[in-house]
Every structure is written in structure tokens, then in C-alpha cells.
Design a protein around this motif. Structure first.
Motif, short mmCIF file in Angstrom:
data_model
loop_
_atom_site.label_atom_id
_atom_site.label_comp_id
_atom_site.label_asym_id
_atom_site.label_seq_id
_atom_site.Cartn_x
_atom_site.Cartn_y
_atom_site.Cartn_z
N LEU A 51 0.83 -1.21 0.00
CA LEU A 51 0.00 0.00 0.00
C LEU A 51 0.86 1.26 0.00
N ASP A 52 1.93 1.25 0.79
CA ASP A 52 2.84 2.40 0.81
C ASP A 52 3.45 2.64 -0.57
N LYS A 53 3.91 1.57 -1.21
CA LYS A 53 4.52 1.71 -2.54
C LYS A 53 3.51 2.24 -3.55
N ILE A 59 1.81 9.45 -5.90
CA ILE A 59 2.38 10.78 -5.65
C ILE A 59 3.45 11.11 -6.69
N ALA A 60 4.29 10.14 -7.01
CA ALA A 60 5.35 10.39 -7.99
C ALA A 60 4.75 10.73 -9.36
N THR A 61 3.70 10.03 -9.74
CA THR A 61 3.04 10.33 -11.01
C THR A 61 2.43 11.72 -10.96
N GLY A 62 1.79 12.02 -9.84
CA GLY A 62 1.22 13.36 -9.69
C GLY A 62 2.28 14.43 -9.70
N ARG A 84 0.44 21.41 -1.29
CA ARG A 84 -0.39 20.22 -1.49
C ARG A 84 0.47 18.96 -1.58
N LEU A 85 1.58 19.06 -2.32
CA LEU A 85 2.47 17.90 -2.45
C LEU A 85 3.10 17.54 -1.11
N GLU A 86 3.48 18.55 -0.33
CA GLU A 86 4.04 18.29 0.99
C GLU A 86 3.04 17.55 1.87
N LYS A 87 1.79 17.99 1.81
CA LYS A 87 0.74 17.35 2.60
C LYS A 87 0.57 15.88 2.17
N LEU A 90 3.49 13.81 3.53
CA LEU A 90 3.36 13.62 4.97
C LEU A 90 2.25 12.63 5.32
N SER A 91 1.24 12.55 4.48
CA SER A 91 0.16 11.61 4.76
C SER A 91 0.63 10.16 4.68
N LEU A 92 1.70 9.91 3.95
CA LEU A 92 2.25 8.55 3.84
C LEU A 92 3.39 8.29 4.81
N ALA A 93 3.83 9.33 5.49
CA ALA A 93 4.97 9.17 6.39
C ALA A 93 4.57 8.47 7.67
#
Length: 93
Positions: A51-53, A59-62, A84-87, A90-93
Motif C-alpha cells: 500500500l505504501d509503494k 504521488i510520484a506520477t502526480g 499540497r504535495l508536501e501534505k 506527509l500523509s504517507l509518512a
């Protein structure tokens, strides 16, 4: 980024999510069968990594699409995009 626009790029992510879905179903079955804790946790950790991957791939595609869009954006829009990207990260951290 609209995920529909990136559907082709995200095919591998969808496949990864389907595998994770199967792993989670397997974990549920293992619990119901009373399998050893170590086996259950190992499979749960594998599903979590999948799920993390998948999340990082999305995110990388975005990010790839956003960077292209950012070149044409005004400075204020770029800052909003960065936030937005930072958020998301962080949501996956």
C-alpha cells in the motif's frame, strides 16, 4: 492531477493494489484460521508495504504532472502546489 488522465501510467499501481487487496484477504483468513501471530504479522507487513509503494507511485506520477504544470503556473500557484504535495508526502509518512 486528475487520476483519469494518468490511468495508463497508474496501471502498475492498480495491479499492486489488487495484490495488496488479496494479501489483506489472506491476512483475514489467517486470523480466522488461528494461524501463528508471526505469520499474520509478516503478511500484514507485506500488505502495508504494498500500500505504501502504491501511494508513493501515485504521488510520484502526480509530481511528474504537477512539475510540468508548475512551469506554466504563477508563483502563488506554485506555492499552493508545493504545499499540497508536501501534505501528500506527509500523509504517507
Amino acid at each position: 492531477m486528475d487520476l483519469a488522465m494518468a490511468a495508463e501510467e497508474l496501471k502498475t499501481v492498480v495491479n499492486r493494489l489488487r495484490r495488496a487487496q488479496g494479501q489483506i484477504g489472506g491476512v483475514i483468513n489467517m486470523i480466522e484460521e488461528g494461524r501463528p501471530c508471526e505469520e499474520v504479522v509478516t503478511q500484514l507487513a507485506a500488505a502495508s508495504r504494498a500500500l505504501d509503494k502504491a501511494g508513493f507511485a501515485i504521488i510520484a506520477t502526480g509530481l511528474q504532472h504537477c512539475l510540468t504544470d508548475a512551469d506554466m503556473a504563477a508563483p502563488q500557484e506554485r506555492e499552493q502546489l508545493r504545499a499540497r504535495l508536501e501534505k501528500l508526502f506527509l500523509s504517507l509518512a
